[in-house]
Design an enzyme around this catalytic site. Structure first.
Site, mmCIF file in Angstrom:
data_model
loop_
_atom_site.group_PDB
_atom_site.id
_atom_site.type_symbol
_atom_site.label_atom_id
_atom_site.label_comp_id
_atom_site.label_asym_id
_atom_site.label_seq_id
_atom_site.Cartn_x
_atom_site.Cartn_y
_atom_site.Cartn_z
ATOM 1 N N TYR A 263 4.786 4.109 1.026
ATOM 2 C CA TYR A 263 4.191 3.166 0.069
ATOM 3 C C TYR A 263 5.271 2.705 -0.903
ATOM 4 C CZ TYR A 263 0.305 1.514 -3.007
ATOM 5 O OH TYR A 263 -0.578 0.759 -3.761
ATOM 6 N N CYS A 264 5.446 1.389 -0.998
ATOM 7 C CA CYS A 264 6.355 0.788 -1.980
ATOM 8 C C CYS A 264 7.773 1.317 -1.787
ATOM 9 C CB CYS A 264 5.825 1.040 -3.387
ATOM 10 S SG CYS A 264 6.707 0.153 -4.707
ATOM 11 N N VAL A 265 8.383 1.894 -2.827
ATOM 12 C CA VAL A 265 9.763 2.381 -2.737
ATOM 13 C C VAL A 265 9.894 3.469 -1.680
ATOM 14 C CG1 VAL A 265 9.379 4.023 -4.616
ATOM 15 C CG2 VAL A 265 11.676 3.358 -4.060
ATOM 16 N N GLY A 267 8.268 3.429 1.061
ATOM 17 C CA GLY A 267 8.305 2.696 2.321
ATOM 18 C C GLY A 267 9.693 2.161 2.608
ATOM 19 N N PHE A 292 3.121 0.372 3.368
ATOM 20 C CA PHE A 292 2.251 -0.237 2.363
ATOM 21 C C PHE A 292 3.127 -0.989 1.367
ATOM 22 C CE2 PHE A 292 -1.213 3.350 2.541
ATOM 23 C CZ PHE A 292 -1.555 2.944 3.813
#
Length: 529
Positions: A263-265, A267, A292
């Protein structure tokens, strides 16, 4: 130097004429307050109260502010001699200034504040002042009732056990609720700039609880909030932690591969981890990768780029004398991206109107800050946001191994939020052309958080899919099929097509399973211990 067009410039003359015409219209509207106005102005939530429209003075004040704001932003657009990046920074700064100067933010120019002060005989202002002092003391704006939520009581309550703890992360294994489970387990990597329980809010919103109910063996990484002991932590350490968590789950359940979510960083880091594992011949240890709202190509990374230049990076160094950045600075940065909603709305409600705080789980999580290792944070901003090195094969390395995203053949599910202001959909889309394996891209309604945390039972938003192979996001959208509701069922269907085998929910599939555990979920690190 920026060039502001002179009076002989035809465009300037036209804009001046429009300004004076709008000024005359303001006076006409004051005499005829029921006259029509632009739809965007009429729908501005800051001025929803009837007093802003029914009282001639406040109606004039409101319309004047909105008209001047419109002309100031047009003036920024007209500035010549600057790059598009500089112009975007100027627009961002102008919007921030205009949001701060709204008449709704000052007691003597807000009719609701004045009326409430009279109604409560000044008590509302006293209550608001107490709220202000309390926020000054803790160094952070309060968005929700402080005692309404507690991790482990009504947030992050999905049953499970901590099965591993390192100086950087805890690994949580969740208790199965089905008799049969997917053979391939799932390891989730949340961003370490926030607490992991964004994916385990109240039970009805919990992605983790829902995933367990679908028959997945779910493991969650819970990152430690940085302190002085982590002053030397760099990106390599987070990549190594992801790799270690993957191998730990493989060994624990005796399986050859795992599914992953970043998720985000996290990811972005998962993409680097996959590139590292591919380079070392370990790519088959990951059966699939779900991203994500994650970026790997930072050529157009969104409004966070406004905070990244040499001066800002130097300021971060000065704010991190002990080797970590206080999470309250990051929280302020994210709030500034949506200053009207996340700062000035609460200035009005909390301080000027003296209203009681509402109970909102998402905003509780938003204010539950985590500290960041300064050395990692600075290198991440320089190497990725500023220099965009991850998409250049061989320009970055981890533990001595050069990274090349094109060597990653892992099946991938890439989710983006259509209104995401942190990881814009256009930027996330580039990930689909950086990996070499099969990719499914899904565009979800809403933004960086609500676009992800959207349980099917809520019946909210929508998502778009496109079964062809469009070359751009615009082409994807043009040929996309819209489906109402949550994209989670689409994701689990995709995952089940990769992993059809089932196993009994016994033995090591149950937390503990013959091995000692380190405590109940949600663990210690999420509580700041």
């Amino acid at each position: 130097m920026p060039v502001i067009p002179g009076f002989t410039d035809p465009g300037t003359v036209e804009r001046m004429g429009k300004f004076w015409l709008d000024g005359l219209n303001l006076w006409q509207q004051m005499l005829s307050p029921k006259s029509a106005e632009p739809e965007a102005q009429a729908r501005d939530k800051r001025f929803n109260a009837p007093e802003w429209h029914e009282n001639p003075w406040f109606d004039f004040l409101r319309r004047s502010y909105l008209t001047l704001s419109d002309h100031l932003l047009r003036g920024v657009d007209a500035v010549e001699g600057v790059s598009e990046k500089q112009k975007e920074q100027m627009r961002f700064a102008a919007r921030g200034f205009l949001d701060a100067m709204s008449p709704s933010n000052f007691p003597m120019t807000n009719p609701q504040v004045m009326a409430r002060a009279v109604e409560t005989k000044g008590e509302s202002l006293m209550t608001g002042f107490k709220h202000l002092l309390a926020d000054f003391e803790k160094g952070q704006l309060t968005h929700t009732a402080p005692d309404a939520f507690e991790v482990g009581r009504n947030l992050a309550t999905t049953p499970g056990k901590v099965v591993k703890r390192t100086p950087l992360y805890e690994l949580i294994q969740y208790t199965p609720t089905t008799d049969q489970m997917n053979a391939v387990p799932l390891v989730i990597f949340p961003p370490w700039i926030n607490r992991f329980y964004i994916l385990d809010l109240t039970p009805e919103k919990s992605f983790i609880r829902w995933a367990v109910a679908q028959g997945l063996s779910v493991f969650m990484v819970s990152w430690k909030s940085a302190d002085a002991s982590m002053k030397d932590v760099i990106w390599d350490d987070y990549v190594a932690a992801q790799r270690d968590a993957i191998d730990t789950v493989r060994d624990l359940l005796d399986v050859p591969a795992v599914h992953t979510i970043g998720y985000c960083v996290a990811g972005t880091t998962l993409a680097a981890t996959l590139a590292l594992m591919a380079a070392r011949g370990e790519g088959d240890r990951v059966a699939s990768a779900t991203f994500f709202t994650a970026q790997v190509d930072f050529q157009a990374p969104g409004e966070l780029a406004h905070f990244i230049d040499d001066d800002q990076l130097s300021a971060i160094e000065k704010l991190s004398p002990e080797g970590f950045l206080d999470g309250r600075y990051m929280a302020l940065t994210f709030n500034l991206l949506r200053g009207r909603d996340l700062i000035w709305n609460y200035v009005t409600n909390n301080y000027l109107l003296g209203k009681d705080y509402t109970a909102f789980d998402l905003l509780h999580w938003n204010g539950d800050t985590t500290n960041l290792p300064a050395k990692w944070h600075l290198s991440y901003l320089r190497d990725l946001y500023r220099d965009n090195l991850l998409v250049e094969p061989g320009r970055l390395s981890v533990d001595g191994t050069a990274l090349d995203l094109s060597k990653v053949h892992t099946p991938a599910y890439v989710q983006a939020g259509r209104e995401d202001h942190i990881a814009p959909a256009e930027s996330v889309w580039h990930l689909t052309h950086r990996l070499s394996g099969p990719v499914r891209f899904v565009l979800a309604g809403s933004g960086h958080i609500a676009g992800v945390v959207n349980p099917p039972a809520a019946g909210k938003y929508q998502y778009w899919t496109n079964e062809s192979d469009p070359p751009s996001l615009a082409d994807f959208v043009a040929g996309a099929t819209e489906t109402k509701g949550s994209w989670w069922p689409d994701w689990i269907s995709w995952l089940n097509r990769i992993d059809a085998q089932k196993v009994a929910a016994t033995g090591a599939r149950i937390p503990g399973g013959g091995r000692a555990t380190l405590g109940d979920a949600p663990g210690d690190y999420v509580r700041g211990r």
